[in-house]
Design a protein around this motif. Structure first.
Motif, mmCIF file in Angstrom:
data_model
loop_
_atom_site.group_PDB
_atom_site.id
_atom_site.type_symbol
_atom_site.label_atom_id
_atom_site.label_comp_id
_atom_site.label_asym_id
_atom_site.label_seq_id
_atom_site.Cartn_x
_atom_site.Cartn_y
_atom_site.Cartn_z
ATOM 1 N N ASP A 163 0.827 -1.200 0.000
ATOM 2 C CA ASP A 163 0.000 0.000 0.000
ATOM 3 C C ASP A 163 0.867 1.259 0.000
ATOM 4 O O ASP A 163 0.528 2.249 -0.660
ATOM 5 C CB ASP A 163 -0.913 -0.003 1.221
ATOM 6 C CG ASP A 163 -1.802 1.231 1.288
ATOM 7 O OD1 ASP A 163 -2.668 1.389 0.398
ATOM 8 O OD2 ASP A 163 -1.617 2.056 2.212
ATOM 9 N N LEU A 164 1.978 1.217 0.700
ATOM 10 C CA LEU A 164 2.903 2.349 0.683
ATOM 11 C C LEU A 164 3.393 2.630 -0.727
ATOM 12 O O LEU A 164 3.604 3.794 -1.097
ATOM 13 C CB LEU A 164 4.082 2.050 1.617
ATOM 14 C CG LEU A 164 5.177 3.103 1.741
ATOM 15 C CD1 LEU A 164 4.628 4.410 2.309
ATOM 16 C CD2 LEU A 164 6.320 2.577 2.611
ATOM 17 N N GLY A 165 3.573 1.591 -1.511
ATOM 18 C CA GLY A 165 3.945 1.768 -2.906
ATOM 19 C C GLY A 165 5.359 1.362 -3.251
ATOM 20 O O GLY A 165 5.752 1.420 -4.420
ATOM 21 N N LEU A 197 2.715 8.971 -6.840
ATOM 22 C CA LEU A 197 2.897 9.984 -7.882
ATOM 23 C C LEU A 197 4.109 9.631 -8.741
ATOM 24 O O LEU A 197 4.060 9.742 -9.977
ATOM 25 C CB LEU A 197 3.074 11.365 -7.254
ATOM 26 C CG LEU A 197 3.236 12.515 -8.249
ATOM 27 C CD1 LEU A 197 1.893 12.843 -8.901
ATOM 28 C CD2 LEU A 197 3.795 13.764 -7.559
ATOM 29 N N ARG A 198 5.189 9.233 -8.089
ATOM 30 C CA ARG A 198 6.388 8.852 -8.845
ATOM 31 C C ARG A 198 6.085 7.684 -9.782
ATOM 32 O O ARG A 198 6.558 7.654 -10.923
ATOM 33 C CB ARG A 198 7.521 8.487 -7.888
ATOM 34 C CG ARG A 198 8.835 8.125 -8.587
ATOM 35 C CD ARG A 198 9.925 7.709 -7.615
ATOM 36 N NE ARG A 198 11.143 7.317 -8.308
ATOM 37 C CZ ARG A 198 12.167 8.112 -8.562
ATOM 38 N NH1 ARG A 198 12.136 9.377 -8.173
ATOM 39 N NH2 ARG A 198 13.240 7.664 -9.210
ATOM 40 N N ARG A 199 5.292 6.752 -9.305
ATOM 41 C CA ARG A 199 4.967 5.603 -10.139
ATOM 42 C C ARG A 199 3.952 5.959 -11.226
ATOM 43 O O ARG A 199 3.908 5.300 -12.273
ATOM 44 C CB ARG A 199 4.458 4.465 -9.258
ATOM 45 C CG ARG A 199 5.529 3.958 -8.285
ATOM 46 C CD ARG A 199 5.075 2.786 -7.439
ATOM 47 N NE ARG A 199 4.840 1.596 -8.244
ATOM 48 C CZ ARG A 199 4.592 0.394 -7.732
ATOM 49 N NH1 ARG A 199 4.548 0.228 -6.412
ATOM 50 N NH2 ARG A 199 4.379 -0.641 -8.515
ATOM 51 N N ASP A 200 3.155 7.006 -10.993
ATOM 52 C CA ASP A 200 2.151 7.427 -11.979
ATOM 53 C C ASP A 200 2.738 8.299 -13.086
ATOM 54 O O ASP A 200 2.189 8.340 -14.193
ATOM 55 C CB ASP A 200 1.023 8.201 -11.295
ATOM 56 C CG ASP A 200 0.112 7.312 -10.470
ATOM 57 O OD1 ASP A 200 0.181 6.075 -10.645
ATOM 58 O OD2 ASP A 200 -0.644 7.847 -9.641
ATOM 59 N N ARG A 203 10.628 9.045 -13.204
ATOM 60 C CA ARG A 203 11.453 7.848 -13.064
ATOM 61 C C ARG A 203 12.566 7.778 -14.100
ATOM 62 O O ARG A 203 13.393 6.868 -14.058
ATOM 63 C CB ARG A 203 10.573 6.594 -13.174
ATOM 64 C CG ARG A 203 9.393 6.594 -12.220
ATOM 65 C CD ARG A 203 8.756 5.224 -12.136
ATOM 66 N NE ARG A 203 8.302 4.717 -13.405
ATOM 67 C CZ ARG A 203 7.129 4.968 -13.974
ATOM 68 N NH1 ARG A 203 6.253 5.765 -13.349
ATOM 69 N NH2 ARG A 203 6.789 4.443 -15.136
ATOM 70 N N GLY A 204 12.602 8.730 -15.001
ATOM 71 C CA GLY A 204 13.595 8.693 -16.069
ATOM 72 C C GLY A 204 14.896 9.388 -15.701
ATOM 73 O O GLY A 204 15.123 9.819 -14.573
ATOM 74 N N ASP A 205 15.743 9.513 -16.703
ATOM 75 C CA ASP A 205 17.062 10.118 -16.507
ATOM 76 C C ASP A 205 17.041 11.642 -16.576
ATOM 77 O O ASP A 205 17.906 12.301 -15.987
ATOM 78 C CB ASP A 205 18.031 9.620 -17.592
ATOM 79 C CG ASP A 205 18.555 8.224 -17.311
ATOM 80 O OD1 ASP A 205 18.376 7.738 -16.180
ATOM 81 O OD2 ASP A 205 19.144 7.623 -18.225
ATOM 82 N N VAL A 214 6.955 21.783 -1.401
ATOM 83 C CA VAL A 214 7.286 21.248 -2.715
ATOM 84 C C VAL A 214 6.010 21.157 -3.532
ATOM 85 O O VAL A 214 4.978 20.664 -3.047
ATOM 86 C CB VAL A 214 7.949 19.867 -2.623
ATOM 87 C CG1 VAL A 214 8.137 19.257 -4.004
ATOM 88 C CG2 VAL A 214 9.299 19.957 -1.915
ATOM 89 N N LEU A 215 6.092 21.642 -4.764
ATOM 90 C CA LEU A 215 4.990 21.552 -5.716
ATOM 91 C C LEU A 215 5.423 20.716 -6.906
ATOM 92 O O LEU A 215 6.585 20.774 -7.324
ATOM 93 C CB LEU A 215 4.589 22.936 -6.218
ATOM 94 C CG LEU A 215 4.195 23.987 -5.182
ATOM 95 C CD1 LEU A 215 4.028 25.356 -5.854
ATOM 96 C CD2 LEU A 215 2.912 23.586 -4.471
ATOM 97 N N VAL A 216 4.493 19.956 -7.464
ATOM 98 C CA VAL A 216 4.753 19.199 -8.684
ATOM 99 C C VAL A 216 3.652 19.536 -9.679
ATOM 100 O O VAL A 216 2.466 19.314 -9.408
ATOM 101 C CB VAL A 216 4.780 17.682 -8.422
ATOM 102 C CG1 VAL A 216 5.023 16.921 -9.730
ATOM 103 C CG2 VAL A 216 5.863 17.334 -7.403
ATOM 104 N N PHE A 217 4.064 20.066 -10.827
ATOM 105 C CA PHE A 217 3.128 20.403 -11.899
ATOM 106 C C PHE A 217 3.344 19.459 -13.076
ATOM 107 O O PHE A 217 4.483 19.129 -13.414
ATOM 108 C CB PHE A 217 3.350 21.834 -12.397
ATOM 109 C CG PHE A 217 3.079 22.905 -11.378
ATOM 110 C CD1 PHE A 217 1.785 23.358 -11.142
ATOM 111 C CD2 PHE A 217 4.116 23.471 -10.649
ATOM 112 C CE1 PHE A 217 1.529 24.352 -10.211
ATOM 113 C CE2 PHE A 217 3.879 24.470 -9.714
ATOM 114 C CZ PHE A 217 2.578 24.910 -9.490
ATOM 115 N N ALA A 218 2.253 19.042 -13.712
ATOM 116 C CA ALA A 218 2.331 18.199 -14.900
ATOM 117 C C ALA A 218 1.458 18.784 -15.988
ATOM 118 O O ALA A 218 0.360 19.302 -15.720
ATOM 119 C CB ALA A 218 1.896 16.773 -14.588
#
Length: 654
Positions: free
Chosen positions: A162-164, A540-543, A548-550, A648-652
């Motif tokens: 569940d933690l991921g 979020l990292r997995r989504d 996850r890239g370089d 921290v903000l993450v925009f997509a």
């Protein structure tokens, strides 16, 4: 003598069940005689007579076949040498008896028999991995003062899923000379550590375990399937695989022993296995040299092909019989340091042998090139294939990002007027000189770092005076968010996900146990909020594949404002992500930053939401911003945003 039935040059070392009995093979080249004692079937043997004598071959291996031997039978070797005589445990024993250590017997166990459910499991791609490191003995304590075991940890697998996280990395699990222990002083490399094996309440464990299997549509197992130590460890690996989690074993091939009573090996272990005279020169001890590893442990004599093959056999044992997905190799640096030239060849042989077995396993070297000040890093090709002259490892533990993040948190804790180097964080986002970012396993906490008496947990570092203050909470969120949005393979240490502020140690009776009670409904809401924060950020990292890239470009950095912004993206996909980081102690409104393209950008993550979840006074951007065609910071567009204090903000791109 014992029969030589089923014995050949390919007979594996240790004890191996065959049709009608078992083969035994032990290396003791200088011994005058090696006898097999034990209980086989209905018979007990403890005679030093010719009918119990193993036969020595030209390479110094003693072999024999015991008719009627079966699973669970007890055995050990009586060795007569030039210097002493007495019992020795089988260095390759799959299990040791739970009483009488160190003067205990080995237990004969079958290679097969566990009802595996993991046929469909696929190890995650290295770039997708998120590692969770834990200590079996203190991770899942259910009874006060009693250390946790493999089955206790297995019952936590749904929590970890569940933690991921998708890689579980326990500290070493092999039998140790000391108890409790950290795992880095072993001598019986093939046998699970006694304290980690459950011997009571197995029916109750079984009921809960079968519920976990049923939840995934898998058939139940029987009580007989978890009776032995090896089967309990296999159960842990199997359940992890069923729940989508790979398992990496932490193995120690740079030394053995070193954490036992008085720093000594016991007389029954592989030290002086052939019982040569011990005149204080450990070069005569068969498996070892006189090289001390700083804790009293001795380096393996890797120049000796038989020693090297013993260690490689140990790694293959875990791959073949326990289905593990890779290894973290402890302190590879010491294997190739000056005076250990044979370590280079050993690393090549190790990684090549295992890669030939299964190509997808992860081989992670704890390798610190800074220890080789006289050798340029370019001359230590840790990742180059063995066929090209390298060591053949896939990834290394990396401390660059860890160091700068912890330095930034410590600096921020000294007040708003203290300089915080956001530029240092920017420079550490990508591991310098690596061909792929996933070559680096990064962290901000690990077992070495936050062991009691060393460095503080991140919450204690963030605010030494109050580990639950807003400063501690928010700065910890920033450090964790950078770790999980930067390139590399992020690694969490147990408890980090819920803001554990105590250091850790190995004592199940000590004051530094994990604060699981704090996650209860009426307990520490700060811990529950931080757990939610970490879980959502991992997902979020997995989504977002770009995370996850370089690719990473820190396009804006202000040490004055304590603000950093970086771009993550996938080539040719349109997957663009902007991460904005602030160690400022006040909210910044109307802050102009560049965006790769004009249009709508969703605010996919805002760390400020998690302060007193859901934060009624969250500082943010209402779920998104619209970037205008106004070039800035090297981009074609820009937007005015609100940056929460210590946030921290993450925009997509939508």
């Amino acid at each position: 003598m014992l029969s030589q039935q089923h014995i050949s040059p390919q007979t594996p070392i240790g004890a191996t069940l065959q049709a009608g009995g078992a083969t035994f093979k032990v290396w003791a080249p200088a011994a005058k005689a090696v006898y097999l004692h034990g209980g086989f079937g209905q018979h007990e043997f403890d005679q030093t007579t010719d009918d119990r004598l193993l036969q020595k071959d030209e390479r110094g291996y003693w072999t024999g076949f015991q008719d009627g031997a079966g699973d669970g039978d007890r055995y050990r070797f009586w060795v007569e040498g030039e210097g002493s005589r007495g019992y020795k445990r089988d260095p390759c024993a799959r299990e040791l008896e739970h009483k009488g250590f160190p003067n205990c017997v080995s237990i004969l166990r079958a290679r097969e028999g566990f009802p595996w459910h993991d046929q469909d499991f696929v190890t995650p791609d290295f770039s997708d991995m998120i590692i969770y490191q834990l200590h079996v003995g203190t991770y899942a304590i259910s009874r006060p003062g009693v250390g946790s075991n493999f089955l206790d940890v297995a019952l936590k697998v749904p929590y970890l899923a569940d933690l991921g996280i998708n890689v579980l990395q326990p500290l070493p699990i092999d039998e140790q000379e000391a108890n409790p222990n950290m795992g880095y002083g072993g001598a019986d490399l093939f046998s699970p550590d006694f304290p980690y094996v459950a011997v009571a309440n197995l029916p109750f464990y079984l009921a809960d375990i079968n519920q976990l299997y049923a939840a995934k549509g898998k058939p139940a197992i029987a009580l007989a399937d978890i009776q032995s130590g090896p089967s309990q460890l296999k159960l842990l690996v199997d359940l992890c695989h069923v729940y989508g989690i790979a398992v990496m074993f932490d193995v120690v091939y740079n030394h053995a022993g070193g954490f036992s009573v008085d720093g000594q090996f016991d007389d029954n272990c592989l030290y002086y296995m052939d019982r040569r005279p011990n005149h204080g020169n450990n070069n005569d001890s068969l498996y070892f040299t006189d090289q001390d590893r700083g804790t009293g442990g001795l380096a393996f004599a890797l120049w000796n092909e038989d020693v090297a093959q013993f260690l490689i056999a140990n790694a293959r044992y875990y791959l073949e019989e326990f289905h593990v997905d890779g290894f973290r190799y402890d302190e590879i640096s010491t294997l190739i340091s000056t005076g250990q030239g044979s370590g280079w060849e050993f690393c090549r042989a190790l990684t090549s042998n295992l890669r030939g077995f299964r190509n997808k396993i992860l081989q992670n070297a704890e390798f610190w090139p800074g220890r080789f000040d006289d050798i340029p890093a370019s001359d230590l090709p840790v990742f180059a294939p063995a066929s090209a002259g390298g060591m053949g490892f896939d990834v290394v533990q990396h401390d660059y990002l860890r160091s700068v993040l912890r330095d930034a948190v410590a600096a921020a804790s000294r007040g708003a007027s203290t300089a915080v180097s956001m530029a240092s964080i920017a420079g550490a986002l990508y591991p310098p000189a690596f061909d792929h970012a996933w070559r680096a396993v990064t962290c901000i906490e690990n077992h070495d770092l936050v062991l009691a008496g060393r460095q503080p947990r991140i919450a204690a570092l963030a605010d030494p005076s109050n580990h639950r203050s807003w400063y501690a909470r928010s700065r910890s969120r920033v450090a964790t968010a950078v770790l999980l949005t930067a390139p590399g393979i992020p690694q969490l240490f147990m408890g980090q996900e819920f803001l554990e502020d105590r250091p850790w140690d190995v004592d199940p009776n000590g004051p530094n146990l994990l604060s699981w009670d704090g996650l209860g409904a009426a307990s520490d809401s700060t811990m529950r909020d931080h757990l939610r924060f970490t879980r959502d950020l991992i997902h979020l990292r997995r989504d977002l594949p770009a995370l996850r890239g370089d690719n990473v470009h820190p396009f804006y950095c202000s040490d004055t404002d304590r603000v950093l912004a970086y771009h993550r993206w996938r080539e040719g996909s349109g997957d663009d992500v902007i991460v904005v980081v602030s160690f400022a102690e006040a909210t910044l409104s109307g802050y102009e930053i560049g965006f790769p393209a004009a249009g709508a950008w969703a605010e996919r993550f805002n760390s400020d939401v998690y302060d007193h979840w859901v934060n009624p006074r969250v500082a943010g951007n209402g779920g998104g911003v619209r970037a205008a065609d106004k070039p800035m910071h090297g981009f074609a567009a820009s937007a005015s945003i609100v940056i929460p204090a210590n946030g921290v903000l993450v925009f997509a791109k939508t």
